[in-house]
Design a protein around this motif. Structure first.
Motif, PDB file in Angstrom:
ATOM      1  N   THR A  18       0.828  -1.204   0.000  1.00  0.00           N
ATOM      2  CA  THR A  18       0.000   0.000   0.000  1.00  0.00           C
ATOM      3  C   THR A  18       0.863   1.255   0.000  1.00  0.00           C
ATOM      4  N   LYS A  19       0.457   2.219  -0.817  1.00  0.00           N
ATOM      5  CA  LYS A  19       1.090   3.539  -0.855  1.00  0.00           C
ATOM      6  C   LYS A  19       0.083   4.545  -0.322  1.00  0.00           C
ATOM      7  N   VAL A  20       0.566   5.499   0.465  1.00  0.00           N
ATOM      8  CA  VAL A  20      -0.282   6.591   0.947  1.00  0.00           C
ATOM      9  C   VAL A  20       0.476   7.893   0.698  1.00  0.00           C
ATOM     10  N   LEU A  21      -0.219   8.831   0.054  1.00  0.00           N
ATOM     11  CA  LEU A  21       0.417  10.081  -0.367  1.00  0.00           C
ATOM     12  C   LEU A  21      -0.254  11.288   0.270  1.00  0.00           C
ATOM     13  N   TRP A  22       0.529  12.332   0.474  1.00  0.00           N
ATOM     14  CA  TRP A  22       0.011  13.651   0.818  1.00  0.00           C
ATOM     15  C   TRP A  22       0.145  14.501  -0.438  1.00  0.00           C
ATOM     16  N   ALA A  23      -0.991  14.922  -0.982  1.00  0.00           N
ATOM     17  CA  ALA A  23      -1.005  15.765  -2.178  1.00  0.00           C
ATOM     18  C   ALA A  23      -1.512  17.140  -1.777  1.00  0.00           C
ATOM     19  N   PRO A  24      -0.692  18.171  -1.869  1.00  0.00           N
ATOM     20  CA  PRO A  24      -1.157  19.499  -1.489  1.00  0.00           C
ATOM     21  C   PRO A  24      -2.228  20.054  -2.421  1.00  0.00           C
ATOM     22  N   ALA A  25      -2.260  19.555  -3.663  1.00  0.00           N
ATOM     23  CA  ALA A  25      -3.258  20.045  -4.622  1.00  0.00           C
ATOM     24  C   ALA A  25      -3.608  18.940  -5.619  1.00  0.00           C
ATOM     25  N   ILE A  26      -4.897  18.819  -5.890  1.00  0.00           N
ATOM     26  CA  ILE A  26      -5.407  17.948  -6.946  1.00  0.00           C
ATOM     27  C   ILE A  26      -6.539  18.723  -7.614  1.00  0.00           C
ATOM     28  N   ALA A  27      -6.430  18.948  -8.910  1.00  0.00           N
ATOM     29  CA  ALA A  27      -7.424  19.753  -9.628  1.00  0.00           C
ATOM     30  C   ALA A  27      -8.785  19.071  -9.671  1.00  0.00           C
ATOM     31  N   ASN A  28      -8.800  17.765  -9.924  1.00  0.00           N
ATOM     32  CA  ASN A  28     -10.050  17.006 -10.018  1.00  0.00           C
ATOM     33  C   ASN A  28      -9.856  15.702  -9.250  1.00  0.00           C
ATOM     34  N   LYS A  29     -10.449  15.618  -8.073  1.00  0.00           N
ATOM     35  CA  LYS A  29     -10.234  14.433  -7.234  1.00  0.00           C
ATOM     36  C   LYS A  29     -10.763  13.154  -7.883  1.00  0.00           C
ATOM     37  N   ALA A  31     -10.155  12.337 -10.977  1.00  0.00           N
ATOM     38  CA  ALA A  31      -9.249  11.970 -12.070  1.00  0.00           C
ATOM     39  C   ALA A  31      -7.863  12.536 -11.775  1.00  0.00           C
ATOM     40  N   ILE A  32      -7.147  11.906 -10.841  1.00  0.00           N
ATOM     41  CA  ILE A  32      -5.815  12.380 -10.472  1.00  0.00           C
ATOM     42  C   ILE A  32      -4.861  12.209 -11.656  1.00  0.00           C
ATOM     43  N   SER A  33      -3.949  13.162 -11.812  1.00  0.00           N
ATOM     44  CA  SER A  33      -2.980  13.088 -12.907  1.00  0.00           C
ATOM     45  C   SER A  33      -1.660  12.522 -12.399  1.00  0.00           C
ATOM     46  N   ARG A  34      -0.840  12.046 -13.317  1.00  0.00           N
ATOM     47  CA  ARG A  34       0.484  11.542 -12.946  1.00  0.00           C
ATOM     48  C   ARG A  34       1.331  12.680 -12.382  1.00  0.00           C
ATOM     49  N   ALA A  35       1.184  13.885 -12.920  1.00  0.00           N
ATOM     50  CA  ALA A  35       1.946  15.025 -12.398  1.00  0.00           C
ATOM     51  C   ALA A  35       1.571  15.301 -10.944  1.00  0.00           C
ATOM     52  N   GLU A  36       0.286  15.173 -10.604  1.00  0.00           N
ATOM     53  CA  GLU A  36      -0.148  15.392  -9.212  1.00  0.00           C
ATOM     54  C   GLU A  36       0.376  14.290  -8.290  1.00  0.00           C
ATOM     55  N   ILE A  37       0.412  13.064  -8.775  1.00  0.00           N
ATOM     56  CA  ILE A  37       0.991  11.969  -7.985  1.00  0.00           C
ATOM     57  C   ILE A  37       2.475  12.239  -7.759  1.00  0.00           C
ATOM     58  N   ASN A  38       3.181  12.618  -8.819  1.00  0.00           N
ATOM     59  CA  ASN A  38       4.620  12.862  -8.712  1.00  0.00           C
ATOM     60  C   ASN A  38       4.948  14.058  -7.822  1.00  0.00           C
ATOM     61  N   ALA A  39       4.028  15.008  -7.709  1.00  0.00           N
ATOM     62  CA  ALA A  39       4.243  16.183  -6.860  1.00  0.00           C
ATOM     63  C   ALA A  39       3.873  15.920  -5.398  1.00  0.00           C
ATOM     64  N   GLN A 100       1.050  20.363   8.904  1.00  0.00           N
ATOM     65  CA  GLN A 100       0.827  21.289  10.004  1.00  0.00           C
ATOM     66  C   GLN A 100      -0.659  21.569  10.175  1.00  0.00           C
ATOM     67  N   ARG A 101      -1.041  21.855  11.412  1.00  0.00           N
ATOM     68  CA  ARG A 101      -2.443  22.126  11.720  1.00  0.00           C
ATOM     69  C   ARG A 101      -3.011  23.165  10.750  1.00  0.00           C
ATOM     70  N   GLU A 102      -4.198  22.863  10.234  1.00  0.00           N
ATOM     71  CA  GLU A 102      -4.964  23.678   9.297  1.00  0.00           C
ATOM     72  C   GLU A 102      -4.454  23.635   7.856  1.00  0.00           C
ATOM     73  N   ASP A 103      -3.454  22.783   7.576  1.00  0.00           N
ATOM     74  CA  ASP A 103      -3.061  22.567   6.181  1.00  0.00           C
ATOM     75  C   ASP A 103      -4.197  21.839   5.461  1.00  0.00           C
ATOM     76  N   ASN A 104      -4.478  22.253   4.244  1.00  0.00           N
ATOM     77  CA  ASN A 104      -5.478  21.591   3.406  1.00  0.00           C
ATOM     78  C   ASN A 104      -4.766  20.831   2.303  1.00  0.00           C
ATOM     79  N   GLY A 105      -5.321  19.686   1.955  1.00  0.00           N
ATOM     80  CA  GLY A 105      -4.745  18.885   0.883  1.00  0.00           C
ATOM     81  C   GLY A 105      -5.545  17.615   0.705  1.00  0.00           C
ATOM     82  N   PHE A 106      -4.870  16.586   0.232  1.00  0.00           N
ATOM     83  CA  PHE A 106      -5.521  15.316  -0.078  1.00  0.00           C
ATOM     84  C   PHE A 106      -4.653  14.163   0.414  1.00  0.00           C
TER      85      PHE A 106
END
Length: 161
Positions: A18-29, A31-39, A100-106
């Motif tokens: 299993t992989k678990v990622l922290w993504a600070p931004a995803i344009a369309n949850k 349909a994640i892009s490879r660029a968003e995964i890599n970032a 950090q507390r109050e950080d938004n992401g995915f």
């Protein structure tokens, strides 16, 4: 004629897969892009425990005067309180600098690994705390707790590398 059996599962052990990622931004949850995964930042190497990360559906009764039976329909969808527990670093250079507390992401869950064509679940979140886990006979840990801020996207196809 007999009923068709469900497909046999190819069972696996979650640790190491299993992989678990922290993504600070995803344009369309949905349909994640490879660029968003890599970032994103891969968290599984420092994750010692997890809790929650699932959705549940309530039901609502729909009684009618003409019957003693009360049928139900699907109701609200909720997500459990969720957390990830990480190993703390003696020098303080650990998850506390990332989440950090109050950080938004995915938080992105790739249960079968980062494999093209497999699926992942994407949880829009806000970090609500970085609790220090203090146990007498355990290695030091930090528990990041999350508020799930909108409906997670489930079974999203992982794009090609």
């Amino acid at each position: 004629m007999a009923a068709t059996p469900i497909n046999a599962s190819v069972r696996y052990y979650r640790r190491g897969t299993t992989k678990v990622l922290w993504a600070p931004a995803i344009a369309n949850k949905n349909a994640i892009s490879r660029a968003e995964i890599n970032a994103s930042t891969a968290l599984e190497g420092e994750t010692g425990a997890m809790g929650g990360w699932q959705t549940t559906s309530a039901t609502v009764g729909t009684p009618a005067l003409g019957s003693r039976f009360t049928p139900v329909v699907g109701g609200e969808i909720t997500a459990a309180d969720s957390s990830l527990t990480f190993w703390a670093s003696k020098d303080g250079d650990d998850v506390r600098t990332l989440l950090q507390r109050e950080d938004n992401g995915f938080v992105v869950w790739m249960d079968e690994g980062d494999v093209e064509g497999q699926t992942c679940d994407i949880f829009p979140v806000t970090v609500t705390s970085q609790a220090k886990v203090r146990e007498l006979d355990s290695a030091a840990q930090i528990m990041a707790q999350f508020a799930i801020t909108s409906e997670p996207a489930e079974n999203v196809t992982i794009p090609a590398a």
